[in-house]
Design an enzyme around this catalytic site. Structure first.
Site, PDB file in Angstrom:
ATOM      1  N   TYR A   1      -2.213   0.384  10.728  1.00 43.08           N
ATOM      2  CA  TYR A   1      -2.209  -0.162   9.359  1.00 43.08           C
ATOM      3  C   TYR A   1      -0.928   0.282   8.644  1.00 43.08           C
ATOM      4  O   TYR A   1      -0.228  -0.537   8.023  1.00 43.08           O
ATOM      5  CB  TYR A   1      -3.448   0.346   8.613  1.00 43.08           C
ATOM      6  CG  TYR A   1      -3.553  -0.112   7.176  1.00 43.08           C
ATOM      7  CD1 TYR A   1      -4.007  -1.393   6.876  1.00 43.08           C
ATOM      8  CD2 TYR A   1      -3.210   0.731   6.117  1.00 43.08           C
ATOM      9  CE1 TYR A   1      -4.113  -1.819   5.553  1.00 43.08           C
ATOM     10  CE2 TYR A   1      -3.309   0.319   4.804  1.00 43.08           C
ATOM     11  CZ  TYR A   1      -3.760  -0.962   4.523  1.00 43.08           C
ATOM     12  OH  TYR A   1      -3.867  -1.379   3.218  1.00 43.08           O
TER      13      TYR A   1
ATOM     14  N   SER B   1       0.887  -1.175   0.000  1.00 43.87           N
ATOM     15  CA  SER B   1       0.000   0.000   0.000  1.00 43.87           C
ATOM     16  C   SER B   1       0.915   1.212   0.000  1.00 43.87           C
ATOM     17  O   SER B   1       2.071   1.123   0.451  1.00 43.87           O
ATOM     18  CB  SER B   1      -0.844   0.011   1.280  1.00 43.87           C
ATOM     19  OG  SER B   1      -1.457   1.275   1.461  1.00 43.87           O
TER      20      SER B   1
HETATM   21  N1  LIG Z   1      -8.612  -1.053  -0.688  1.00 48.49           N
HETATM   22  C1  LIG Z   1      -7.613  -0.223  -0.460  1.00 48.49           C
HETATM   23  O1  LIG Z   1      -7.808   1.010  -0.331  1.00 48.49           O
HETATM   24  C2  LIG Z   1      -6.209  -0.747  -0.407  1.00 48.49           C
HETATM   25  C3  LIG Z   1      -5.158   0.155  -0.646  1.00 48.49           C
HETATM   26  C4  LIG Z   1      -3.848  -0.317  -0.594  1.00 48.49           C
HETATM   27  C5  LIG Z   1      -3.597  -1.632  -0.311  1.00 48.49           C
HETATM   28  N2  LIG Z   1      -4.633  -2.483  -0.072  1.00 48.49           N
HETATM   29  C6  LIG Z   1      -4.297  -3.866   0.260  1.00 48.49           C
HETATM   30  O2  LIG Z   1      -4.880  -4.730  -0.692  1.00 48.49           O
HETATM   31  C7  LIG Z   1      -5.113  -6.001  -0.101  1.00 48.49           C
HETATM   32  C8  LIG Z   1      -6.523  -6.449  -0.419  1.00 48.49           C
HETATM   33  O3  LIG Z   1      -7.445  -5.547   0.165  1.00 48.49           O
HETATM   34  P1  LIG Z   1      -8.879  -5.246  -0.479  1.00 48.49           P
HETATM   35  O4  LIG Z   1      -9.008  -3.783  -0.578  1.00 48.49           O
HETATM   36  O5  LIG Z   1      -9.111  -6.080  -1.669  1.00 48.49           O
HETATM   37  O6  LIG Z   1      -9.814  -5.705   0.752  1.00 48.49           O
HETATM   38  P2  LIG Z   1     -11.094  -6.662   0.830  1.00 48.49           P
HETATM   39  O7  LIG Z   1     -12.021  -6.421  -0.300  1.00 48.49           O
HETATM   40  O8  LIG Z   1     -11.624  -6.484   2.211  1.00 48.49           O
HETATM   41  O9  LIG Z   1     -10.459  -8.114   0.684  1.00 48.49           O
HETATM   42  C9  LIG Z   1      -9.576  -8.583   1.662  1.00 48.49           C
HETATM   43  C10 LIG Z   1      -9.300 -10.058   1.383  1.00 48.49           C
HETATM   44  O10 LIG Z   1      -8.385 -10.528   2.368  1.00 48.49           O
HETATM   45  C11 LIG Z   1      -8.910 -11.703   2.947  1.00 48.49           C
HETATM   46  N3  LIG Z   1      -8.444 -11.848   4.319  1.00 48.49           N
HETATM   47  C12 LIG Z   1      -8.550 -10.971   5.350  1.00 48.49           C
HETATM   48  N4  LIG Z   1      -8.020 -11.480   6.464  1.00 48.49           N
HETATM   49  C13 LIG Z   1      -7.574 -12.737   6.133  1.00 48.49           C
HETATM   50  C14 LIG Z   1      -6.945 -13.770   6.860  1.00 48.49           C
HETATM   51  N5  LIG Z   1      -6.661 -13.644   8.163  1.00 48.49           N
HETATM   52  N6  LIG Z   1      -6.633 -14.905   6.199  1.00 48.49           N
HETATM   53  C15 LIG Z   1      -6.912 -15.050   4.894  1.00 48.49           C
HETATM   54  N7  LIG Z   1      -7.509 -14.120   4.155  1.00 48.49           N
HETATM   55  C16 LIG Z   1      -7.845 -12.964   4.773  1.00 48.49           C
HETATM   56  C17 LIG Z   1     -10.424 -11.564   2.839  1.00 48.49           C
HETATM   57  O11 LIG Z   1     -11.025 -12.850   2.786  1.00 48.49           O
HETATM   58  P3  LIG Z   1     -11.810 -13.584   3.968  1.00 48.49           P
HETATM   59  O12 LIG Z   1     -12.475 -12.522   4.788  1.00 48.49           O
HETATM   60  O13 LIG Z   1     -12.759 -14.477   3.238  1.00 48.49           O
HETATM   61  O14 LIG Z   1     -10.759 -14.326   4.706  1.00 48.49           O
HETATM   62  C18 LIG Z   1     -10.545 -10.902   1.484  1.00 48.49           C
HETATM   63  O15 LIG Z   1     -10.521 -11.860   0.473  1.00 48.49           O
HETATM   64  C19 LIG Z   1      -4.820  -5.835   1.388  1.00 48.49           C
HETATM   65  O16 LIG Z   1      -3.537  -6.320   1.675  1.00 48.49           O
HETATM   66  C20 LIG Z   1      -4.865  -4.335   1.587  1.00 48.49           C
HETATM   67  O17 LIG Z   1      -4.077  -3.923   2.679  1.00 48.49           O
HETATM   68  C21 LIG Z   1      -5.934  -2.072  -0.127  1.00 48.49           C
END
Ligand SMILES: NC(=O)c1ccc[n+]([C@@H]2O[C@H](COP(=O)([O-])OP(=O)(O)OC[C@H]3O[C@@H](n4cnc5c(N)ncnc54)[C@H](OP(=O)(O)O)[C@@H]3O)[C@@H](O)[C@H]2O)c1
Length: 262
Positions: free
Chosen positions: A152, A139
């Site tokens: 975070y 991120s």
């Molecule tokens: N959205 C943003 O603004 C943003 C910006 C920068 C970086 N990111 C990064 O991108 C990545 C994905 O985020 P996203 O935005 O796509 O969020 P999201 O839509 O909430 O998806 C998160 C995913 O992670 C899984 N997850 C969470 N905790 C877990 C665990 N303990 N074990 C296995 N799986 C787990 C969830 O699946 P289950 O709940 O089914 O386990 C879900 O599939 C993250 O690393 C986040 O930090 C996001």
């Protein structure tokens, strides 16, 4: 099937992970989907003709068991996408201690356990002139100490250091490690369009599909570190390196609506 390249995608039940699995499948990859919600990954796997394994990346023993099962089916793993992650909105004094632990164990340590557990498969793919890849979905919070999401940002700083050092460790084995640094992305777990207070910051929110395409491009073009979108985040990252105190102070003035706390 025998010639298909195999990708393991963590956090594939939603958001960036789900979009990445779809993008990889479109490009001919065979995907193994990992997450905690079975019904989600089962449905996506049947749609993209992949496989799934329920896995909580916070649990090191579970990660090792899942990896052993996957490696028994696929001794060669060409790509691991360490994407599973949770938000941690709130400051170091406002969030519950559980949140501090959860973001660290998921966003940082989860990727470490997965990289170690799947390494034998990546090494197998990289043998005899081949290559393999690990993408760590970090991120821009890995380079900017954003106080309104302090725990975070700290976990993402650790994850970026992990990703960069792993890149240096594995390069000679032709296992290439890529860090992808998205800005704000509208997903199920992260909902910046409704939670960010500042309208200017909301203007830079992007969709998960754009990040998925960047992840695949990073692998195909062997880009070590990519920020998406480049503007304005790369400039803020550079400013953080030059005048960290000023950037931290300014960042503290922006942030989330007071009701957002996780
Ligand atoms: N959205 C943003 O603004 C943003 C910006 C920068 C970086 N990111 C990064 O991108 C990545 C994905 O985020 P996203 O935005 O796509 O969020 P999201 O839509 O909430 O998806 C998160 C995913 O992670 C899984 N997850 C969470 N905790 C877990 C665990 N303990 N074990 C296995 N799986 C787990 C969830 O699946 P289950 O709940 O089914 O386990 C879900 O599939 C993250 O690393 C986040 O930090 C996001």
């Amino acid at each position: 099937m025998a010639d298909e390249r195999v990708a393991v995608v963590t956090g594939a039940s939603a958001g960036i992970g789900e979009a990445t699995a779809r993008e990889l499948a479109r490009r001919g990859w065979h995907c193994v989907l990992l997450a905690r919600r079975q019904e989600r990954i089962e449905a996506l796997a049947s749609e993209i003709r992949g496989e799934w394994e329920v896995c909580d990346v916070m649990d090191r023993a579970q990660v090792d068991d899942v990896a052993a099962r996957v490696l028994a089916r696929h001794p060669r793993i060409e790509l691991l996408v360490n994407n599973a992650g949770v938000p941690g909105r709130g400051t170091f004094v406002s969030v519950e201690p559980d949140t501090v632990e959860r973001v660290l164990r998921t966003n940082y340590l989860g990727g470490v356990w997965c990289a170690r557990a799947f390494l034998p498969g990546l090494r197998e793919a990289a043998e005899n002139g081949g290559s393999a890849h690990i993408v760590n979905v970090v991120s821009v919070a890995g380079t900017i100490a954003f106080a309104p999401a302090g725990p975070y940002a700290a976990a993402k700083h650790a994850q970026l250091a992990f990703s960069r050092s792993l890149a240096a460790t594995l390069r000679r084995e032709r296992i290439y490690v890529h860090s992808v640094l998205p800005g704000f992305v509208e997903t199920e777990g992260f909902t910046p369009r409704s939670t960010l207070k500042n309208p200017l910051m909301r203007r830079f929110v992007i969709e998960a599909d754009a990040v998925a395409k960047t992840i695949v491009k990073a692998v195909e073009r062997n880009r070590r570190e990519v920020t998406i979108p480049w503007f304005p985040y790369r400039l803020v990252s550079i400013a953080q390196a030059l005048v960290p105190g000023v950037v931290a102070q300014l960042g503290g003035r922006f942030g989330y609506h007071p009701w957002v706390q996780d």
